[in-house]
Design an enzyme around this catalytic site. Structure first.
Site, PDB file in Angstrom:
ATOM      1  N   GLU A 178       8.185  -8.375  -6.119  1.00 30.79           N
ATOM      2  CA  GLU A 178       8.760  -7.114  -5.153  1.00 30.79           C
ATOM      3  C   GLU A 178       8.467  -7.336  -3.619  1.00 30.79           C
ATOM      4  O   GLU A 178       7.614  -7.697  -3.229  1.00 30.79           O
ATOM      5  CB  GLU A 178       7.690  -5.746  -5.741  1.00 30.79           C
ATOM      6  CG  GLU A 178       8.756  -4.834  -5.377  1.00 30.79           C
ATOM      7  CD  GLU A 178       7.744  -3.059  -5.825  1.00 30.79           C
ATOM      8  OE1 GLU A 178       6.312  -3.389  -6.527  1.00 30.79           O
ATOM      9  OE2 GLU A 178       7.919  -1.767  -5.484  1.00 30.79           O
ATOM     10  N   ASN A 198      13.062  -1.865  -4.491  1.00 29.31           N
ATOM     11  CA  ASN A 198      12.998  -0.631  -4.216  1.00 29.31           C
ATOM     12  C   ASN A 198      14.491   0.253  -3.630  1.00 29.31           C
ATOM     13  O   ASN A 198      14.863  -0.128  -2.780  1.00 29.31           O
ATOM     14  CB  ASN A 198      12.079  -0.022  -3.690  1.00 29.31           C
ATOM     15  CG  ASN A 198      11.125  -0.645  -4.036  1.00 29.31           C
ATOM     16  OD1 ASN A 198      10.274   0.232  -5.476  1.00 29.31           O
ATOM     17  ND2 ASN A 198      10.315  -1.671  -3.942  1.00 29.31           N
ATOM     18  N   GLU A 242      14.572  -1.594  -8.315  1.00 31.27           N
ATOM     19  CA  GLU A 242      13.368  -0.843  -9.012  1.00 31.27           C
ATOM     20  C   GLU A 242      13.849   0.652  -8.660  1.00 31.27           C
ATOM     21  O   GLU A 242      14.448   1.409  -7.465  1.00 31.27           O
ATOM     22  CB  GLU A 242      12.087  -0.976  -8.434  1.00 31.27           C
ATOM     23  CG  GLU A 242      12.017  -1.610  -8.948  1.00 31.27           C
ATOM     24  CD  GLU A 242      10.122  -1.986  -8.670  1.00 31.27           C
ATOM     25  OE1 GLU A 242       8.725  -1.730  -7.895  1.00 31.27           O
ATOM     26  OE2 GLU A 242       9.501  -3.334  -8.746  1.00 31.27           O
ATOM     27  N   ASP A 279      10.415   2.962 -11.617  1.00 34.68           N
ATOM     28  CA  ASP A 279       9.170   2.697 -11.536  1.00 34.68           C
ATOM     29  C   ASP A 279       8.406   3.893 -11.016  1.00 34.68           C
ATOM     30  O   ASP A 279       9.088   5.189 -11.319  1.00 34.68           O
ATOM     31  CB  ASP A 279       9.933   2.457  -9.727  1.00 34.68           C
ATOM     32  CG  ASP A 279       8.671   2.522  -8.592  1.00 34.68           C
ATOM     33  OD1 ASP A 279       7.349   1.935  -8.392  1.00 34.68           O
ATOM     34  OD2 ASP A 279       8.981   1.547  -7.880  1.00 34.68           O
ATOM     35  N   GLU A 323       1.197  -1.311 -12.596  1.00 32.53           N
ATOM     36  CA  GLU A 323       1.395  -1.546 -10.998  1.00 32.53           C
ATOM     37  C   GLU A 323      -0.617  -0.676 -10.514  1.00 32.53           C
ATOM     38  O   GLU A 323      -0.671  -0.541 -11.806  1.00 32.53           O
ATOM     39  CB  GLU A 323       2.320  -0.907 -10.241  1.00 32.53           C
ATOM     40  CG  GLU A 323       2.421   0.386 -10.207  1.00 32.53           C
ATOM     41  CD  GLU A 323       3.218   0.989  -8.999  1.00 32.53           C
ATOM     42  OE1 GLU A 323       3.201   2.142  -8.904  1.00 32.53           O
ATOM     43  OE2 GLU A 323       4.539   0.446  -8.701  1.00 32.53           O
TER      44      GLU A 323
HETATM   45  P1  C2E Z   1       6.311   1.100  -5.141  1.00 31.28           P
HETATM   46  O1  C2E Z   1       7.379   0.220  -5.502  1.00 31.28           O
HETATM   47  O2  C2E Z   1       5.581   2.072  -6.320  1.00 31.28           O
HETATM   48  O3  C2E Z   1       5.486   0.263  -4.559  1.00 31.28           O
HETATM   49  C1  C2E Z   1       3.915  -0.083  -5.426  1.00 31.28           C
HETATM   50  C2  C2E Z   1       3.130   0.397  -4.134  1.00 31.28           C
HETATM   51  O4  C2E Z   1       1.268   0.401  -4.373  1.00 31.28           O
HETATM   52  C3  C2E Z   1       2.731  -1.014  -2.686  1.00 31.28           C
HETATM   53  O5  C2E Z   1       2.777   0.478  -1.506  1.00 31.28           O
HETATM   54  C4  C2E Z   1       2.405  -1.305  -2.685  1.00 31.28           C
HETATM   55  O6  C2E Z   1       1.373  -2.127  -1.530  1.00 31.28           O
HETATM   56  C5  C2E Z   1       1.091  -0.427  -3.403  1.00 31.28           C
HETATM   57  N1  C2E Z   1       0.130  -1.351  -4.355  1.00 31.28           N
HETATM   58  C6  C2E Z   1       0.442  -2.418  -4.746  1.00 31.28           C
HETATM   59  N2  C2E Z   1      -0.423  -2.705  -5.565  1.00 31.28           N
HETATM   60  C7  C2E Z   1      -1.391  -1.885  -5.589  1.00 31.28           C
HETATM   61  C8  C2E Z   1      -2.717  -1.878  -5.861  1.00 31.28           C
HETATM   62  O7  C2E Z   1      -3.567  -2.783  -6.345  1.00 31.28           O
HETATM   63  N3  C2E Z   1      -3.441  -1.171  -5.256  1.00 31.28           N
HETATM   64  C9  C2E Z   1      -3.568  -0.224  -4.786  1.00 31.28           C
HETATM   65  N4  C2E Z   1      -3.722   1.044  -4.049  1.00 31.28           N
HETATM   66  N5  C2E Z   1      -1.650   0.165  -4.423  1.00 31.28           N
HETATM   67  C10 C2E Z   1      -1.044  -1.006  -4.736  1.00 31.28           C
HETATM   68  P2  C2E Z   1       3.277   0.133  -0.294  1.00 31.28           P
HETATM   69  O8  C2E Z   1       4.242  -0.756  -0.419  1.00 31.28           O
HETATM   70  O9  C2E Z   1       2.753   1.051   0.870  1.00 31.28           O
HETATM   71  O10 C2E Z   1       4.938   1.183  -0.835  1.00 31.28           O
HETATM   72  C11 C2E Z   1       5.085   2.924  -1.104  1.00 31.28           C
HETATM   73  C12 C2E Z   1       5.921   3.062  -2.119  1.00 31.28           C
HETATM   74  O11 C2E Z   1       7.271   3.041  -0.254  1.00 31.28           O
HETATM   75  C13 C2E Z   1       7.094   1.940  -2.914  1.00 31.28           C
HETATM   76  O12 C2E Z   1       5.951   2.358  -4.154  1.00 31.28           O
HETATM   77  C14 C2E Z   1       8.480   2.626  -3.115  1.00 31.28           C
HETATM   78  O13 C2E Z   1       8.518   3.478  -3.832  1.00 31.28           O
HETATM   79  C15 C2E Z   1       8.579   2.930  -1.526  1.00 31.28           C
HETATM   80  N6  C2E Z   1       9.233   1.926  -0.947  1.00 31.28           N
HETATM   81  C16 C2E Z   1       8.768   0.497  -0.046  1.00 31.28           C
HETATM   82  N7  C2E Z   1       9.736  -0.402   0.450  1.00 31.28           N
HETATM   83  C17 C2E Z   1      10.717   0.698   0.232  1.00 31.28           C
HETATM   84  C18 C2E Z   1      11.919   0.064   0.644  1.00 31.28           C
HETATM   85  O14 C2E Z   1      12.252  -0.429   0.892  1.00 31.28           O
HETATM   86  N8  C2E Z   1      13.112   0.992   0.026  1.00 31.28           N
HETATM   87  C19 C2E Z   1      12.500   2.174  -1.135  1.00 31.28           C
HETATM   88  N9  C2E Z   1      13.510   2.879  -0.818  1.00 31.28           N
HETATM   89  N10 C2E Z   1      11.614   2.795  -1.263  1.00 31.28           N
HETATM   90  C20 C2E Z   1      10.437   1.763  -0.257  1.00 31.28           C
HETATM   91 MG    MG Z   2       8.261  -0.465  -5.993  1.00 23.70          MG
HETATM   92 MG    MG Z   3       5.779   1.800  -8.192  1.00 21.50          MG
HETATM   93 MG    MG Z   4       4.521   4.130  -6.423  1.00 22.89          MG
END
Ligand code: C2E
Ligand code: MG
Ligand code: MG
Ligand code: MG
Length: 281
Positions: free
Chosen positions: A59, A118, A150, A180, A237
Site C-alpha cells: 500500500e 488510497n 482503497e 478500507d 491491518e
Molecule cells: P489507512 O489507509 O487505513 O492506512 C493504514 C494506516 O495504519 C497507516 O497509517 C499505517 O502506517 C498504519 N499502520 C499499518 N500497520 C500498523 C500497525 O501494525 N500498527 C499501527 N499502530 N499502525 C499501523 P498512516 O500512514 O499514518 O495513514 C493514515 C491514513 O491516512 C490512512 O489509513 C489513509 O486513510 C490516509 N492516507 C494515507 N495516504 C493517503 C493518500 O495518499 N491519500 C488519501 N486520500 N489518504 C491517505
Molecule cells: Mg488504506
Molecule cells: Mg485502513
Molecule cells: Mg485506517
C-alpha cells in the site's frame, strides 16, 4: 497549473479551518507550499499472505518530507487538504509517484504484487476521475489488475452519483476496489455496496478488539465469512504481534498488513526489503 488555479482561489485560513490547521500544527499556507515544492511522496507498506508468508502487494501511504520538521504522517495534512479543496492534488501526486515506482518491484514476488492506493471519496466525486486514473496506469504500462484502489468513507462525497459512476467504471476496467477501515464507523458503505468491491480491509481497532473480546472475535469471523461469500479478499491491518497473526489465521483471514511484518518504508528501502523477505520465506 491546476494547483496554481486552486491556490489563487484560496482565501487565507478562515476561523473554522484555521482551528483545524493549528490543531495539526501546520498552516494552510505551509501545506500549499509543501505541495508546490514537491515535498509529498509515497511510502510503501507490504501486505502478506497469512498462510504462506508471501508478499501479495503493498500500500502506498502519503508522507510529507518537510525540510525542517522531517517526515510528517497523513494525520497532519489529509483533513486540512480535504477541508480546503487540496486533496485532489495529493491524489494525483500519490497515483503518479506510486504507479511509477511499481515496476521496480516487478516479478520479485512469486505472487503478482498489487499496488494499493488510497482515494478520498472527495476525489472520487470528481468528473472523469476514472478516466484520469486509467490514463496514468496506461502511461506507466501497468495493468489495471495490478492496482487496488482503497476507499474510506471518511470525507463527505460531493456527489455520491459520481463516486459510484467512477468506481463502477474502474471496476469494469479491471481495477481492484477495497473497502478500507472496515469495522469503524466510517465504513457503512451503504451506497457503495452497489459496487462489486474486491477486497475488505479490516481496521486495526477491530483486530485489537478481537484479541481482547470474544464478542468482537465472533463479529470479525462473521465479517470474514461474509467477505468470502461476496468473493472479496480479506486483509487485516495493524497486525502487530504473533498472537494477532495467529488469531487472524484461525479466523480465516487471507492477508495481513502491519508492523509485525514491516512499517511503511521509503520507495528505495522497500525494493530491497521485498527481495530479502521473499528470499527468506
Ligand atoms: P489507512 O489507509 O487505513 O492506512 C493504514 C494506516 O495504519 C497507516 O497509517 C499505517 O502506517 C498504519 N499502520 C499499518 N500497520 C500498523 C500497525 O501494525 N500498527 C499501527 N499502530 N499502525 C499501523 P498512516 O500512514 O499514518 O495513514 C493514515 C491514513 O491516512 C490512512 O489509513 C489513509 O486513510 C490516509 N492516507 C494515507 N495516504 C493517503 C493518500 O495518499 N491519500 C488519501 N486520500 N489518504 C491517505
Ligand atoms: Mg488504506
Ligand atoms: Mg485502513
Ligand atoms: Mg485506517
Amino acid at each position: 497549473p491546476q494547483l496554481e488555479a486552486l491556490i489563487s482561489l484560496h482565501k487565507p485560513c478562515q476561523t473554522k479551518q484555521k482551528q483545524s490547521c493549528v490543531a495539526q500544527e501546520f498552516t494552510l499556507k505551509e501545506i500549499i507550499d509543501g505541495l508546490r515544492s514537491n515535498e509529498f511522496e509515497a511510502f510503501f507498506q507490504p501486505k502478506c499472505e497469512l498462510a504462506t508468508g508471501h508478499i501479495t502487494g503493498a500500500e502506498a501511504l502519503a508522507r510529507w518530507r518537510h525540510p525542517e520538521k522531517g517526515i510528517i504522517p497523513p494525520a497532519a495534512f489529509i483533513k486540512p487538504m480535504e477541508d480546503n479543496g487540496l486533496i485532489d492534488d495529493l491524489t494525483w501526486i500519490m497515483l503518479r509517484k506510486a504507479v511509477a515506482f511499481r515496476p521496480m518491484w516487478g516479478d520479485i514476488s512469486r505472487k503478482a504484487g498489487t499496488l494499493s492506493v488510497n482515494l478520498s471519496t472527495q476525489s472520487l466525486g470528481e468528473v472523469d476521475m476514472a478516466g484520469r486514473i486509467i490514463e496514468i496506469v496506461h502511461t506507466e504500462k501497468l495493468e489495471p489488475e495490478q492496482i487496488i484502489l482503497e476507499v474510506t468513507e471518511s470525507a463527505a462525497a460531493t456527489d455520491v452519483g459520481k463516486v459510484l459512476e467512477n468506481l463502477s467504471r474502474l471496476r469494469m476496467r479491471g481495477f481492484g476496489l477495497s473497502i478500507d477501515d472496515y469495522g469503524t464507523g466510517y465504513s457503512s458503505m451503504q451506497q457503495l455496496m452497489r459496487i462489486a468491491f474486491t477486497e475488505l480491509k479490516i481496521d486495526r481497532s477491530f483486530v485489537a478488539d478481537a484479541i481482547k473480546h470474544e464478542s468482537a472475535r465472533v463479529i470479525l469471523e462473521s465479517s470474514l465469512n461474509m467477505a468470502r461469500k461476496l468473493k472479496m479478499k480479506t486483509v487485516a491491518e495493524g497486525v502487530e504481534t504473533q498472537p494477532d497473526w495467529d488469531l487472524l489465521c484461525e479466523l480465516g483471514c487471507e492477508c495481513a498488513q502491519g508492523y509485525f511484518i514491516a512499517k511503511p518504508m521509503e520507495a528505495d528501502a522497500f525494493a530491497d526489503w521485498i527481495q530479502d523477505w521473499e528470499r527468506a520465506v
